[in-house]
Design a protein around this motif. Sequence first.
Motif, short mmCIF file in Angstrom:
data_model
loop_
_atom_site.label_atom_id
_atom_site.label_comp_id
_atom_site.label_asym_id
_atom_site.label_seq_id
_atom_site.Cartn_x
_atom_site.Cartn_y
_atom_site.Cartn_z
N LEU A 149 14.91 -17.38 -58.22
CA LEU A 149 16.32 -16.99 -58.31
C LEU A 149 16.71 -16.08 -57.15
N VAL A 150 15.84 -15.14 -56.82
CA VAL A 150 16.14 -14.22 -55.72
C VAL A 150 16.03 -14.94 -54.38
N ALA A 151 15.02 -15.81 -54.22
CA ALA A 151 14.81 -16.50 -52.95
C ALA A 151 15.97 -17.45 -52.62
N LEU A 152 16.65 -17.96 -53.63
CA LEU A 152 17.77 -18.86 -53.39
C LEU A 152 18.99 -18.14 -52.83
N ASP A 153 19.01 -16.84 -52.92
CA ASP A 153 20.18 -16.09 -52.44
C ASP A 153 19.73 -14.82 -51.73
N LEU A 154 18.93 -14.97 -50.67
CA LEU A 154 18.43 -13.81 -49.94
C LEU A 154 19.55 -13.00 -49.30
N ASP A 155 20.64 -13.68 -48.93
CA ASP A 155 21.74 -12.97 -48.28
C ASP A 155 22.48 -12.05 -49.24
N GLY A 156 22.26 -12.24 -50.52
CA GLY A 156 22.93 -11.40 -51.50
C GLY A 156 22.25 -10.07 -51.73
N TYR A 157 21.14 -9.80 -51.02
CA TYR A 157 20.37 -8.57 -51.21
C TYR A 157 20.28 -7.82 -49.88
N ARG A 158 20.15 -6.53 -49.97
CA ARG A 158 20.01 -5.70 -48.78
C ARG A 158 18.79 -4.81 -48.91
N SER B 274 17.12 -1.42 -47.56
CA SER B 274 17.53 -0.17 -46.93
C SER B 274 16.74 0.14 -45.67
N ALA B 275 15.62 -0.56 -45.46
CA ALA B 275 14.80 -0.30 -44.27
C ALA B 275 15.36 -0.98 -43.04
N ASP B 276 15.62 -2.30 -43.13
CA ASP B 276 16.11 -3.02 -41.97
C ASP B 276 17.34 -3.87 -42.25
N GLY B 277 17.81 -3.87 -43.47
CA GLY B 277 19.02 -4.62 -43.81
C GLY B 277 18.80 -6.07 -44.15
N GLU B 278 17.66 -6.62 -43.79
CA GLU B 278 17.36 -8.03 -44.04
C GLU B 278 16.32 -8.14 -45.16
N VAL B 279 16.41 -9.25 -45.91
CA VAL B 279 15.47 -9.49 -47.01
C VAL B 279 14.75 -10.82 -46.76
N SER B 280 13.43 -10.76 -46.56
CA SER B 280 12.62 -11.96 -46.36
C SER B 280 12.04 -12.42 -47.69
N LEU B 281 11.31 -13.54 -47.63
CA LEU B 281 10.66 -14.02 -48.86
C LEU B 281 9.64 -13.00 -49.38
N LEU B 282 8.92 -12.36 -48.46
CA LEU B 282 7.98 -11.32 -48.87
C LEU B 282 8.72 -10.15 -49.52
N ILE C 295 15.59 -2.22 -52.27
CA ILE C 295 16.22 -3.53 -52.16
C ILE C 295 17.16 -3.68 -53.33
N THR C 296 18.44 -3.98 -53.04
CA THR C 296 19.46 -4.03 -54.10
C THR C 296 20.35 -5.25 -53.91
N PRO C 297 20.87 -5.81 -55.01
CA PRO C 297 21.85 -6.88 -54.90
C PRO C 297 23.20 -6.30 -54.47
N VAL C 298 23.83 -6.96 -53.50
CA VAL C 298 25.09 -6.42 -52.98
C VAL C 298 26.26 -7.37 -53.17
N THR C 299 25.98 -8.67 -53.26
CA THR C 299 27.07 -9.63 -53.43
C THR C 299 27.33 -9.85 -54.92
N PRO C 300 28.52 -10.29 -55.28
CA PRO C 300 28.82 -10.57 -56.70
C PRO C 300 27.89 -11.62 -57.31
N ALA C 301 27.56 -12.66 -56.52
CA ALA C 301 26.68 -13.71 -57.05
C ALA C 301 25.30 -13.15 -57.38
N ALA C 302 24.76 -12.31 -56.49
CA ALA C 302 23.43 -11.73 -56.72
C ALA C 302 23.44 -10.82 -57.93
N ARG C 303 24.54 -10.08 -58.09
CA ARG C 303 24.62 -9.18 -59.24
C ARG C 303 24.76 -9.94 -60.55
N ILE C 304 25.49 -11.06 -60.50
CA ILE C 304 25.60 -11.90 -61.71
C ILE C 304 24.24 -12.46 -62.10
N VAL C 305 23.48 -12.91 -61.08
CA VAL C 305 22.13 -13.42 -61.35
C VAL C 305 21.28 -12.34 -61.99
#
Length: 340
Positions: free
Chosen positions: A40-49, A51-59, A77-87
């Motif tokens: 579920l998280v891997a399908l929407d990596l852009d929905g998470y941030r 705090s270290a580098d701003g990007e979220v990889s599979l690891l 690492i936190t959900p920032v988009t509405p879709a990620a928060r709904i998930v």
Amino acid sequence: MHEDESALGVRLPEARLSPLRAVLRRMAIALAMLLGMFVLVALDLDGYRDSADGEVSLLDALYYVTVSISTTGYGDITPVTPAARIVNIVAVTPLRIAFLVVLVGTTLEVLTRRTREAILIERWRARLRDHTVIVGYGTKGRAASRTLLENGCAKESIVVVDPDPAVVAEASAHGFTGVTGDGSRSYVLERAAIKQAREVIIATRRDDTTALVTLTARSLNPGATIVAAVREAENDPLVRQSGADVVITSSEAAGRMLGVATQSPAVSALIEDLLVYGKGLDLYERPVRADEVGGPPARGEEIVVAVVRDGRMLNYTDPQVSELRAGDRLVLIHVPAQPV
């Protein structure tokens, strides 16, 4: 003390899952939840941030899933988009709760099982009447239970008492209710509802134990039929005085069978046939029927070999047997009908 022991000492027949399989099953469920959450998280990596580098990889996603599902939650690492928060609301949070339930599932299962067993035991005791208690589930006890089943006795009406938990587990696996404990103790026999029993079979390994169990069983249930086995014939009178209705001398009976077999194998085979119900000739006992009163013993498929009258056994050659009376019990050999 006895109340706790009675709740734990009775073992109802059931299919049990081995501890290793139970642990492996829980681990598989937990792993499946972890992988499901990771997908579920891997399908929407852009929905998470991050705090270290701003990007979220599979690891990073796998790291987020592990710390989140275990409720550690460092917040890096936190959900920032509405879709990620709904998930997270719809799927991740329920998975986190389910994961915790799996982790504490052993404790919950033990508590649930104890409560369930206590309820089942109370229901079992409430409906148990006119059952058979077998004290001692060794070679003789197992043979006695098989004979009862062959004669139409239901497994639910047989209760096994034995001091060895492994033996009680074996009896439970065979479909009988098992009670762990010393049969010479009154509270152990009370677990087996001895006061409501119709028959008691005592097949312990020692004659002195047999006498003690017989004495205890008779004191708790004066009306039950008690059948006991002893190894030595000299202990027969002692066990009868303790309250047994029938005493079988096992070693002497086996010795006689050995002697008969050497002199006449056919007679030995016939005796064995009579002892095994449902195969060839059957030896059994029944009350006299109303239409038989006043007449001679019946013939045909049933051969009367003895009549029990007023507590005495009369041989079929006795003149008194020529006229049956109300209240008589017939000892018969059933001859199966020959095919035409």
